[in-house]
Design a protein around this motif. Structure first.
Motif, mmCIF file in Angstrom:
data_model
loop_
_atom_site.group_PDB
_atom_site.id
_atom_site.type_symbol
_atom_site.label_atom_id
_atom_site.label_comp_id
_atom_site.label_asym_id
_atom_site.label_seq_id
_atom_site.Cartn_x
_atom_site.Cartn_y
_atom_site.Cartn_z
ATOM 1 N N PRO A 93 8.142 10.448 2.078
ATOM 2 C CA PRO A 93 7.632 9.489 1.096
ATOM 3 C C PRO A 93 8.578 8.320 0.855
ATOM 4 O O PRO A 93 8.128 7.174 0.713
ATOM 5 C CB PRO A 93 7.456 10.349 -0.164
ATOM 6 C CG PRO A 93 7.173 11.714 0.362
ATOM 7 C CD PRO A 93 8.029 11.841 1.580
ATOM 8 N N VAL A 94 9.886 8.574 0.802
ATOM 9 C CA VAL A 94 10.839 7.479 0.644
ATOM 10 C C VAL A 94 10.804 6.570 1.867
ATOM 11 O O VAL A 94 10.805 5.333 1.746
ATOM 12 C CB VAL A 94 12.259 8.027 0.412
ATOM 13 C CG1 VAL A 94 13.277 6.891 0.412
ATOM 14 C CG2 VAL A 94 12.333 8.798 -0.905
ATOM 15 N N GLU A 95 10.748 7.162 3.057
ATOM 16 C CA GLU A 95 10.715 6.372 4.289
ATOM 17 C C GLU A 95 9.471 5.485 4.349
ATOM 18 O O GLU A 95 9.556 4.291 4.658
ATOM 19 C CB GLU A 95 10.750 7.299 5.499
ATOM 20 C CG GLU A 95 10.778 6.586 6.835
ATOM 21 C CD GLU A 95 10.870 7.550 7.998
ATOM 22 O OE1 GLU A 95 11.473 7.178 9.010
ATOM 23 O OE2 GLU A 95 10.334 8.678 7.896
ATOM 24 N N VAL A 96 8.317 6.045 4.018
ATOM 25 C CA VAL A 96 7.073 5.268 4.056
ATOM 26 C C VAL A 96 7.103 4.166 3.002
ATOM 27 O O VAL A 96 6.629 3.046 3.240
ATOM 28 C CB VAL A 96 5.854 6.191 3.875
ATOM 29 C CG1 VAL A 96 4.569 5.372 3.751
ATOM 30 C CG2 VAL A 96 5.735 7.165 5.044
ATOM 31 N N SER A 97 7.678 4.449 1.837
ATOM 32 C CA SER A 97 7.732 3.421 0.786
ATOM 33 C C SER A 97 8.586 2.232 1.214
ATOM 34 O O SER A 97 8.359 1.106 0.763
ATOM 35 C CB SER A 97 8.259 4.011 -0.518
ATOM 36 O OG SER A 97 9.647 4.278 -0.460
ATOM 37 N N GLN A 98 9.554 2.452 2.105
ATOM 38 C CA GLN A 98 10.359 1.348 2.611
ATOM 39 C C GLN A 98 9.508 0.354 3.404
ATOM 40 O O GLN A 98 9.790 -0.836 3.426
ATOM 41 C CB GLN A 98 11.472 1.875 3.514
ATOM 42 C CG GLN A 98 12.642 2.494 2.779
ATOM 43 C CD GLN A 98 13.726 2.882 3.765
ATOM 44 O OE1 GLN A 98 13.802 4.024 4.199
ATOM 45 N NE2 GLN A 98 14.557 1.921 4.118
ATOM 46 N N TYR A 99 8.478 0.843 4.069
ATOM 47 C CA TYR A 99 7.594 -0.049 4.820
ATOM 48 C C TYR A 99 6.896 -1.018 3.864
ATOM 49 O O TYR A 99 6.675 -2.185 4.199
ATOM 50 C CB TYR A 99 6.583 0.771 5.622
ATOM 51 C CG TYR A 99 7.160 1.352 6.884
ATOM 52 C CD1 TYR A 99 6.741 0.897 8.137
ATOM 53 C CD2 TYR A 99 8.143 2.325 6.852
ATOM 54 C CE1 TYR A 99 7.289 1.411 9.309
ATOM 55 C CE2 TYR A 99 8.693 2.852 8.013
ATOM 56 C CZ TYR A 99 8.265 2.386 9.232
ATOM 57 O OH TYR A 99 8.814 2.886 10.392
ATOM 58 N N ILE A 100 6.552 -0.509 2.676
ATOM 59 C CA ILE A 100 5.958 -1.378 1.662
ATOM 60 C C ILE A 100 6.985 -2.394 1.164
ATOM 61 O O ILE A 100 6.668 -3.580 0.992
ATOM 62 C CB ILE A 100 5.408 -0.532 0.504
ATOM 63 C CG1 ILE A 100 4.169 0.241 0.959
ATOM 64 C CG2 ILE A 100 5.092 -1.394 -0.714
ATOM 65 C CD1 ILE A 100 3.641 1.225 -0.062
ATOM 66 N N ALA A 101 8.212 -1.947 0.944
ATOM 67 C CA ALA A 101 9.248 -2.865 0.467
ATOM 68 C C ALA A 101 9.466 -4.012 1.443
ATOM 69 O O ALA A 101 9.725 -5.151 1.039
ATOM 70 C CB ALA A 101 10.552 -2.096 0.243
ATOM 71 N N ARG A 102 9.344 -3.731 2.750
ATOM 72 C CA ARG A 102 9.565 -4.760 3.778
ATOM 73 C C ARG A 102 8.282 -5.498 4.153
ATOM 74 O O ARG A 102 8.312 -6.392 4.997
ATOM 75 C CB ARG A 102 10.157 -4.118 5.027
ATOM 76 C CG ARG A 102 11.540 -3.479 4.828
ATOM 77 C CD ARG A 102 12.138 -3.109 6.176
ATOM 78 N NE ARG A 102 11.304 -2.176 6.925
ATOM 79 C CZ ARG A 102 11.539 -0.866 7.025
ATOM 80 N NH1 ARG A 102 12.604 -0.332 6.416
ATOM 81 N NH2 ARG A 102 10.757 -0.087 7.737
ATOM 82 N N ARG A 103 7.156 -5.073 3.572
ATOM 83 C CA ARG A 103 5.839 -5.632 3.921
ATOM 84 C C ARG A 103 5.508 -5.405 5.400
ATOM 85 O O ARG A 103 4.890 -6.248 6.050
ATOM 86 C CB ARG A 103 5.749 -7.112 3.573
ATOM 87 C CG ARG A 103 6.148 -7.458 2.143
ATOM 88 C CD ARG A 103 5.055 -7.176 1.135
ATOM 89 N NE ARG A 103 5.565 -7.268 -0.229
ATOM 90 C CZ ARG A 103 5.611 -8.375 -0.949
ATOM 91 N NH1 ARG A 103 5.208 -9.512 -0.415
ATOM 92 N NH2 ARG A 103 6.048 -8.362 -2.188
ATOM 93 N N ASP A 104 5.944 -4.268 5.939
ATOM 94 C CA ASP A 104 5.567 -3.915 7.303
ATOM 95 C C ASP A 104 4.086 -3.549 7.346
ATOM 96 O O ASP A 104 3.472 -3.233 6.317
ATOM 97 C CB ASP A 104 6.396 -2.707 7.783
ATOM 98 C CG ASP A 104 7.843 -3.075 8.054
ATOM 99 O OD1 ASP A 104 8.118 -4.275 8.233
ATOM 100 O OD2 ASP A 104 8.685 -2.160 8.083
#
Length: 327
Positions: A311-322
């Motif tokens: 969940p933390v890893e996937v949330s990083q994609y949102i932070a970067r707008r990937d």
């Protein structure tokens, strides 16, 4: 005597963890709220007075060395959470850590590594896992005898215009993974700009490793504060509205739809209580953690960090707008 210490006495700790700990100590025999700590001495003093802690401190290491507690609750700013949690584990103190466990996947994995090295029991405070509604839906799905086929989770907020919404979005990402009972295999993201703001609406379409399809909609500039959950499994559809603030606008119950018929569980039937810290799962996440420690059932308290990495890893994609995640 079962001694509990608190690390971090800020707004969130005061809003939900303090009341939860005060209630737990008041209802359970042999519990001592030993000490609380914050770098702001006045905040620590206010917290101790409000929630019944015997002492307060500004140095968490000194506090833990002095008190030798049976458990610590760590609620600190995200950039500090990994380092402090690692310190607490290396001191041999079981801990409950407020989400997210680390600022990024690297920190989340570091927590896993230190936990494996120390063997310290722990819990990540993903409170949705302990909400009465999610627990009821989980129980109903278990009765179906097969994993869910589809999950739709919505998260609405009012004027939450911060550019990085990932540390809140991680709740939805974790809740879906928890209910699906499987990791994300892949996810695709799209974003909609909010006029005049750096924030965006976030839309996530995912497939889980067990075949479940998931959709998450996150709208931080909506007109209401709410979260909803829809799950389809084995011919049944479950719907829940989750309490997300001191006053929730949607009836916070659970409905099951099957063959066109509806069965409903009200807040009262779910035993939710009338306080946000109880209805929101905050009391249950702590009380069950402490009870397992007191009963010596530590084996079940060894996997939360590991289950929280994705969940933390996937949330990083949102932070970067990937736009795409692949496991």
């Amino acid at each position: 005597m079962f001694k509990i210490c608190m690390v971090g006495c800020g707004e969130h700790a005061s809003r939900v963890h303090g009341p939860s700990l005060r209630r737990y100590a008041g209802e359970e025999a042999g519990v001592e709220l030993a000490a609380c700590c914050d770098i702001d001495c006045a905040a620590a003093e206010r917290f101790a007075a409000a929630f019944g802690f015997a002492r307060c401190d500004t140095d968490y290491r000194e506090m833990l060395r002095r008190e030798k507690p049976d458990a610590a609750v760590v609620v600190v700013p995200v950039p500090l959470s990994c380092a402090i949690a690692c310190d607490v584990m290396r001191m041999g103190v079981p801990l409950m850590l407020e989400k997210p466990p680390g600022a990024n996947a690297e920190e989340a994995r570091r927590l896993v590594q230190v936990q494996q090295e120390t063997g310290v029991p722990h819990r990540v405070a993903f409170n949705r896992r302990y909400m009465p509604q999610l627990r009821k839906v989980e129980d109903l799905m278990r009765q179906c005898g097969r994993p869910p086929e589809y999950i739709h989770y919505t998260m609405y907020r009012v004027r939450r215009f911060e550019e990085d919404f990932s540390t809140t979005a991680v709740h939805a990402i974790d809740a879906v993974r928890y209910l699906a009972g499987a990791d994300y295999a892949q996810a695709d993201f799209s974003y909609r700009a909010i006029a005049g703001q750096k924030a965006v609406d976030i839309f996530m379409d995912a497939r889980m490793e067990n075949g479940c399809i998931a959709r998450i909609d996150i709208c931080p500039g909506a007109g209401l504060l709410a979260e909803t959950l829809t799950v389809s499994a084995d011919g049944s559809t479950f719907f829940a509205a989750l309490p997300t603030g001191e006053r929730w606008l949607l009836p916070a119950g659970v409905s099951r739809f099957e063959a066109g018929k509806r069965t409903e569980w009200t807040m009262e039937a779910l035993g939710m209580g009338d306080t946000f810290y109880e209805a929101g799962g905050f009391y249950a996440e702590g009380a069950t953690f402490f009870n397992e420690l007191r009963a010596g059932n530590k084996e079940c308290l060894m996997t939360d960090f590991a289950s929280s990495v994705q969940p933390v890893e996937v949330s990083q994609y949102i932070a970067r707008r990937d736009t795409a995640y692949r496991k």
